[in-house]
Motif scaffolding. Structure first.
Motif, PDB file in Angstrom:
ATOM      1  N   LYS A 167     -21.644  29.652  24.513  1.00 23.25           N
ATOM      2  CA  LYS A 167     -22.615  29.162  25.496  1.00 23.25           C
ATOM      3  C   LYS A 167     -22.832  30.181  26.620  1.00 23.25           C
ATOM      4  N   ILE A 168     -21.771  30.776  27.111  1.00 19.37           N
ATOM      5  CA  ILE A 168     -21.911  31.759  28.186  1.00 19.37           C
ATOM      6  C   ILE A 168     -22.671  32.990  27.707  1.00 19.37           C
ATOM      7  N   HIS A 169     -22.497  33.341  26.440  1.00 18.62           N
ATOM      8  CA  HIS A 169     -23.189  34.498  25.875  1.00 18.62           C
ATOM      9  C   HIS A 169     -24.519  34.127  25.213  1.00 18.62           C
ATOM     10  N   LYS A 170     -24.962  32.868  25.440  1.00 16.59           N
ATOM     11  CA  LYS A 170     -26.261  32.372  25.002  1.00 16.59           C
ATOM     12  C   LYS A 170     -26.458  32.398  23.490  1.00 16.59           C
ATOM     13  N   ILE A 171     -25.362  32.298  22.742  1.00 18.93           N
ATOM     14  CA  ILE A 171     -25.469  32.128  21.293  1.00 18.93           C
ATOM     15  C   ILE A 171     -25.871  30.678  21.021  1.00 18.93           C
ATOM     16  N   THR A 172     -25.290  29.766  21.796  1.00 19.78           N
ATOM     17  CA  THR A 172     -25.709  28.366  21.829  1.00 19.78           C
ATOM     18  C   THR A 172     -26.019  28.041  23.284  1.00 19.78           C
ATOM     19  N   HIS A 173     -26.443  26.826  23.550  1.00 17.63           N
ATOM     20  CA  HIS A 173     -26.918  26.493  24.890  1.00 17.63           C
ATOM     21  C   HIS A 173     -26.072  25.424  25.556  1.00 17.63           C
ATOM     22  N   PHE A 174     -25.972  25.530  26.886  1.00 14.78           N
ATOM     23  CA  PHE A 174     -25.373  24.481  27.691  1.00 14.78           C
ATOM     24  C   PHE A 174     -26.378  23.340  27.818  1.00 14.78           C
ATOM     25  N   THR A 175     -25.873  22.116  27.855  1.00 16.73           N
ATOM     26  CA  THR A 175     -26.727  20.990  28.223  1.00 16.73           C
ATOM     27  C   THR A 175     -26.761  20.922  29.747  1.00 16.73           C
ATOM     28  N   LEU A 176     -27.717  20.206  30.275  1.00 17.42           N
ATOM     29  CA  LEU A 176     -27.793  20.031  31.722  1.00 17.42           C
ATOM     30  C   LEU A 176     -26.548  19.317  32.230  1.00 17.42           C
ATOM     31  N   GLU A 177     -26.052  18.351  31.484  1.00 20.55           N
ATOM     32  CA  GLU A 177     -24.825  17.644  31.872  1.00 20.55           C
ATOM     33  C   GLU A 177     -23.646  18.614  31.952  1.00 20.55           C
ATOM     34  N   GLU A 178     -23.533  19.532  31.001  1.00 22.60           N
ATOM     35  CA  GLU A 178     -22.452  20.519  31.014  1.00 22.60           C
ATOM     36  C   GLU A 178     -22.582  21.437  32.217  1.00 22.60           C
ATOM     37  N   CYS A 179     -23.786  21.872  32.515  1.00 24.54           N
ATOM     38  CA  CYS A 179     -24.007  22.741  33.678  1.00 24.54           C
ATOM     39  C   CYS A 179     -23.571  22.042  34.959  1.00 24.54           C
ATOM     40  N   ARG A 180     -23.961  20.800  35.091  1.00 28.94           N
ATOM     41  CA  ARG A 180     -23.590  20.044  36.295  1.00 28.94           C
ATOM     42  C   ARG A 180     -22.081  19.839  36.376  1.00 28.94           C
ATOM     43  N   ALA A 181     -21.449  19.555  35.247  1.00 29.69           N
ATOM     44  CA  ALA A 181     -20.003  19.336  35.234  1.00 29.69           C
ATOM     45  C   ALA A 181     -19.264  20.607  35.648  1.00 29.69           C
ATOM     46  N   ILE A 182     -19.711  21.754  35.164  1.00 31.68           N
ATOM     47  CA  ILE A 182     -19.092  23.040  35.514  1.00 31.68           C
ATOM     48  C   ILE A 182     -19.267  23.310  36.997  1.00 31.68           C
ATOM     49  N   ARG A 183     -20.487  23.147  37.473  1.00 35.21           N
ATOM     50  CA  ARG A 183     -20.757  23.369  38.897  1.00 35.21           C
ATOM     51  C   ARG A 183     -19.908  22.445  39.766  1.00 35.21           C
ATOM     52  N   ASP A 184     -19.896  21.157  39.432  1.00 34.25           N
ATOM     53  CA  ASP A 184     -19.176  20.181  40.249  1.00 34.25           C
ATOM     54  C   ASP A 184     -17.668  20.434  40.255  1.00 34.25           C
ATOM     55  N   ALA A 185     -17.125  20.855  39.115  1.00 32.42           N
ATOM     56  CA  ALA A 185     -15.681  21.065  39.013  1.00 32.42           C
ATOM     57  C   ALA A 185     -15.216  22.354  39.681  1.00 32.42           C
ATOM     58  N   PHE A 186     -16.005  23.411  39.575  1.00 29.25           N
ATOM     59  CA  PHE A 186     -15.530  24.729  40.003  1.00 29.25           C
ATOM     60  C   PHE A 186     -16.339  25.377  41.130  1.00 29.25           C
ATOM     61  N   PHE A 187     -17.607  25.054  41.235  1.00 25.27           N
ATOM     62  CA  PHE A 187     -18.492  25.746  42.175  1.00 25.27           C
ATOM     63  C   PHE A 187     -19.372  24.752  42.943  1.00 25.27           C
TER      64      PHE A 187
END
Length: 65
Positions: free
Chosen positions: A33-53
């Motif tokens: 996902k980070i290397h854009k081979i597959t994609h993050f969902t919006l829910e995953e993006c929000r979870a990452i942001r909320d947990a770490f940033f």
């Protein structure tokens, strides 16, 4: 790739396994996902942001190269 996300992960010492735990995926999936081979969902993006940033904007973290 998401260079801002990768840079912020490095600054805070966050690795693929940390992200994997938050989004319920394995480390390889996070790498893909980070290397854009597959994609993050919006829910995953929000979870990452909320947990770490929580002070950062999604647009900044997930800006594409």
């Amino acid at each position: 790739m998401y260079p801002n996300l990768a840079a912020e992960m490095a600054r805070k010492g966050i690795d693929f396994s940390d992200i994997a735990k938050v989004i319920g995926k394995d480390k390889r999936s996070v790498y893909n996902k980070i290397h854009k081979i597959t994609h993050f969902t919006l829910e995953e993006c929000r979870a990452i942001r909320d947990a770490f940033f929580p002070d950062m904007e999604l647009d900044y973290l997930f800006k594409e190269d």
